[in-house]
Design an enzyme around this catalytic site. Structure first.
Site, mmCIF file in Angstrom:
data_model
loop_
_atom_site.group_PDB
_atom_site.id
_atom_site.type_symbol
_atom_site.label_atom_id
_atom_site.label_comp_id
_atom_site.label_asym_id
_atom_site.label_seq_id
_atom_site.Cartn_x
_atom_site.Cartn_y
_atom_site.Cartn_z
ATOM 1 N N CYS A 267 91.495 105.926 7.968
ATOM 2 C CA CYS A 267 92.477 107.008 8.158
ATOM 3 C C CYS A 267 93.204 106.869 9.487
ATOM 4 O O CYS A 267 94.386 106.568 9.555
ATOM 5 C CB CYS A 267 91.784 108.369 8.119
ATOM 6 S SG CYS A 267 90.830 108.660 6.666
HETATM 7 N N1 SAJ Z 1 86.756 107.781 17.807
HETATM 8 C C1 SAJ Z 1 86.769 107.623 19.179
HETATM 9 N N2 SAJ Z 1 86.693 108.729 19.973
HETATM 10 C C2 SAJ Z 1 86.612 109.994 19.437
HETATM 11 C C3 SAJ Z 1 86.617 110.132 18.022
HETATM 12 C C4 SAJ Z 1 86.675 109.014 17.232
HETATM 13 O O1 SAJ Z 1 86.832 106.510 19.690
HETATM 14 O O2 SAJ Z 1 86.538 110.961 20.207
HETATM 15 C C5 SAJ Z 1 86.856 106.594 16.958
HETATM 16 C C6 SAJ Z 1 85.682 106.461 16.025
HETATM 17 O O3 SAJ Z 1 84.664 105.684 16.627
HETATM 18 C C7 SAJ Z 1 86.302 105.740 14.825
HETATM 19 C C8 SAJ Z 1 87.732 106.229 14.824
HETATM 20 O O4 SAJ Z 1 87.989 106.757 16.125
HETATM 21 O O5 SAJ Z 1 86.263 104.338 15.036
HETATM 22 C C9 SAJ Z 1 87.987 107.305 13.781
HETATM 23 O O6 SAJ Z 1 86.992 108.271 13.965
HETATM 24 P P1 SAJ Z 1 87.095 109.770 13.278
HETATM 25 O O7 SAJ Z 1 86.047 110.600 13.941
HETATM 26 O O8 SAJ Z 1 88.482 110.242 13.319
HETATM 27 O O9 SAJ Z 1 86.563 109.521 11.834
HETATM 28 P P2 SAJ Z 1 87.332 109.175 10.497
HETATM 29 O O10 SAJ Z 1 88.196 107.962 10.601
HETATM 30 O O11 SAJ Z 1 86.281 109.170 9.456
HETATM 31 O O12 SAJ Z 1 88.317 110.390 10.328
HETATM 32 C C10 SAJ Z 1 88.056 111.336 9.359
HETATM 33 C C11 SAJ Z 1 89.395 111.973 9.075
HETATM 34 N N3 SAJ Z 1 89.319 112.730 7.856
HETATM 35 C C12 SAJ Z 1 90.347 112.624 6.988
HETATM 36 O O13 SAJ Z 1 91.295 111.893 7.161
HETATM 37 C C13 SAJ Z 1 90.266 113.477 5.796
HETATM 38 C C14 SAJ Z 1 89.795 112.919 10.195
HETATM 39 O O14 SAJ Z 1 90.914 113.719 9.786
HETATM 40 C C15 SAJ Z 1 88.671 113.831 10.539
HETATM 41 O O15 SAJ Z 1 89.083 114.721 11.580
HETATM 42 C C16 SAJ Z 1 87.530 112.983 11.024
HETATM 43 O O16 SAJ Z 1 87.087 112.252 9.868
HETATM 44 C C17 SAJ Z 1 86.408 113.812 11.585
HETATM 45 O O17 SAJ Z 1 86.704 114.903 12.118
HETATM 46 O O18 SAJ Z 1 85.279 113.321 11.589
#
Ligand code: SAJ
Length: 423
Positions: A267
């Site tokens: 995403c």
């Molecule tokens: N990440 C960081 N720092 C952070 C948060 C994430 O480096 O503070 C990195 C993670 O390690 C990962 C990437 O960013 O590699 C994405 O992480 P994510 O927490 O955004 O997880 P995703 O990709 O699974 O995002 C999903 C998304 N859900 C949908 O698209 C429906 C996002 O909108 C959600 O907000 C997110 O999950 C969530 O909140 O966990």
């Protein structure tokens, strides 16, 4: 619209991490659900009550199949018998980082050929503003000879599934929805109401499409902000983790994001480019998106230099000829998904610098041409924590390692004994 009776309340096109939870959610609410997928093996398994999606255990799916509330098929013809058709298909990027709507276009063509008067079609796939009106609508109308908003309803309602999350589910996460017309919005909202707790309607499909992109661009930009700060803190000899957690004590007006080795997942690294691409049509440069992408994409390169510095100062050794263990290659903690993981780029960069790189991840059996190595820190010059799975004992890891580079603050509170370098 005709009031004809349909065999199914909803049909879900795409039995993936969105479609299967969606099917279960409607079946939980007593609706009759048809799941369409192009992979016969998936269809057969679903019809045997076997789920391939972690968020929907087979023991939760099977009773619905036995009761006839969920059926699966590869036959698009059966869509004729569904009151509503929800499209939950992937929207990846091409190699040139441009939107790839192949799956959605292909499905729209197939749906158009069997579309019936009175049906409701909803696009759930994450995409740029305008996709529903400019891509899906014309295909459905040309194939069916029907008119959207008059003979059938058309709306957009972005998926908000976060695989592995249990505190918010498809049922409890508010659903944003925008129809081609007010009547389309009402008809599509009625489909979801009763299965999903909250439906928040907006005035157009474009508003719904942009809502989802804003949610994910918000994350990408804020992660880039702390990643940029991490690089500055490295020069200023300030602990960025200490600063972020201190800022998080502010009870209002701040939301903590953590620095890391880069962005992974299906995403956040991709969705922003859908908007950047569309904005160019309006002669508009989405600079925040581009800058966030540059900063986040640079993190594996910065992390390689942090490892190089740690080896130099900790072992008086260069990367070339060194043995490095990368711990955690999934794109985020406690899952097995490695899509777009920054670990891949970092491993390539370390190899290019002459290092012999292995990985250990309790969730990932094979990765990037490697087998999962046992966790034996003493066998390596450096251990790099790239994804901080909670099942790993980081105190033991530090005790046994020569040099540790921690990109996730996993060793916070552990006695570093002068061996640990952090972002
Ligand atoms: N990440 C960081 N720092 C952070 C948060 C994430 O480096 O503070 C990195 C993670 O390690 C990962 C990437 O960013 O590699 C994405 O992480 P994510 O927490 O955004 O997880 P995703 O990709 O699974 O995002 C999903 C998304 N859900 C949908 O698209 C429906 C996002 O909108 C959600 O907000 C997110 O999950 C969530 O909140 O966990």
């Amino acid at each position: 619209m005709t009031g004809r009776q349909f065999t199914y309340d909803v049909a879900v096109v795409g039995a993936g991490y969105v479609g299967v939870p969606l099917a279960q959610t409607f079946a939980d609410a007593g609706r009759r659900v048809l799941v369409i997928d192009v992979v016969p093996e998936i269809v057969e398994a679903l019809n045997n009550g076997i789920s391939h999606i972690e968020d929907v255990p087979s023991e939760h799916l099977e009773p619905h199949v036995t009761a006839g509330r969920i059926a699966a098929t590869t036959d698009y013809e059966q869509l004729k018998q569904a009151a509503a058709i929800l499209i939950a298909l992937p929207t990846p990027l091409t190699k040139q980082r441009e939107p790839d709507l192949t799956y959605v276009e292909r499905a729209s063509n197939a749906i158009g050929q069997v579309l019936q008067r009175g049906q409701v079609v909803v696009l759930e796939s994450t995409t740029y503003p305008g996709t529903t009106r400019e891509v899906v609508k014309p295909i459905l109308e040309e194939r069916s000879g029907l008119e959207a908003g008059k003979d059938f309803h058309l709306a957009m309602s972005p998926e908000r599934v976060d695989p592995g999350r249990t505190d918010w589910t498809t049922k409890t996460t508010p659903k944003v929805l925008g129809g081609l017309t007010a009547a389309c919005t009402d008809a599509a909202a009625a489909v979801y109401r009763g299965a999903v707790d909250t439906v928040h309607t907006v005035s157009t499909p474009e508003a719904a499409e942009l809502t989802k992109l804003l949610e994910n661009i918000f994350r990408s930009v804020n992660i880039a902000l702390v990643n940029e700060l991490a690089q500055l803190c490295d020069r200023m000899d300030i602990d960025v983790w200490e600063v972020v957690s201190a800022a998080a004590t502010k009870p209002f007006g701040f939301m903590p994001f953590q620095p890391g080795p880069g962005l992974g997942g299906h995403c956040i690294p991709l969705d922003p480019y859908y908007l950047a691409w569309k904005a160019r049509e309006y002669d508009f440069a989405t600079r925040f998106i581009e800058l966030a992408g540059e900063v986040n994409n640079n993190m594996p390169y910065f992390c390689r230099s942090v490892i190089s510095q740690a080896m130099n100062h900790g072992l008086q050794k260069s990367l070339s000829g060194s043995r490095i263990l990368v711990v955690g290659v999934a794109y985020k903690a406690d899952i097995a998904d490695t899509r777009e993981t920054p670990a891949e780029k970092l491993i390539d960069l370390l190899r290019n610098a002459g290092a012999d790189v292995s990985y250990h991840d309790p969730h990932v059996g094979q990765f990037h041409g490697l087998d999962n190595a046992p966790l034996e820190p003493e066998a390596y010059d450096c251990v790099a924590i790239v994804t901080a799975h909670s099942s790993i004992d980081y105190a033991d890891l530090v005790r046994r390692a020569k040099v540790v580079v921690d990109f996730r603050n996993a060793t916070n509170g552990v006695d570093h004994a002068g061996k640990v370098w952090k972002l």
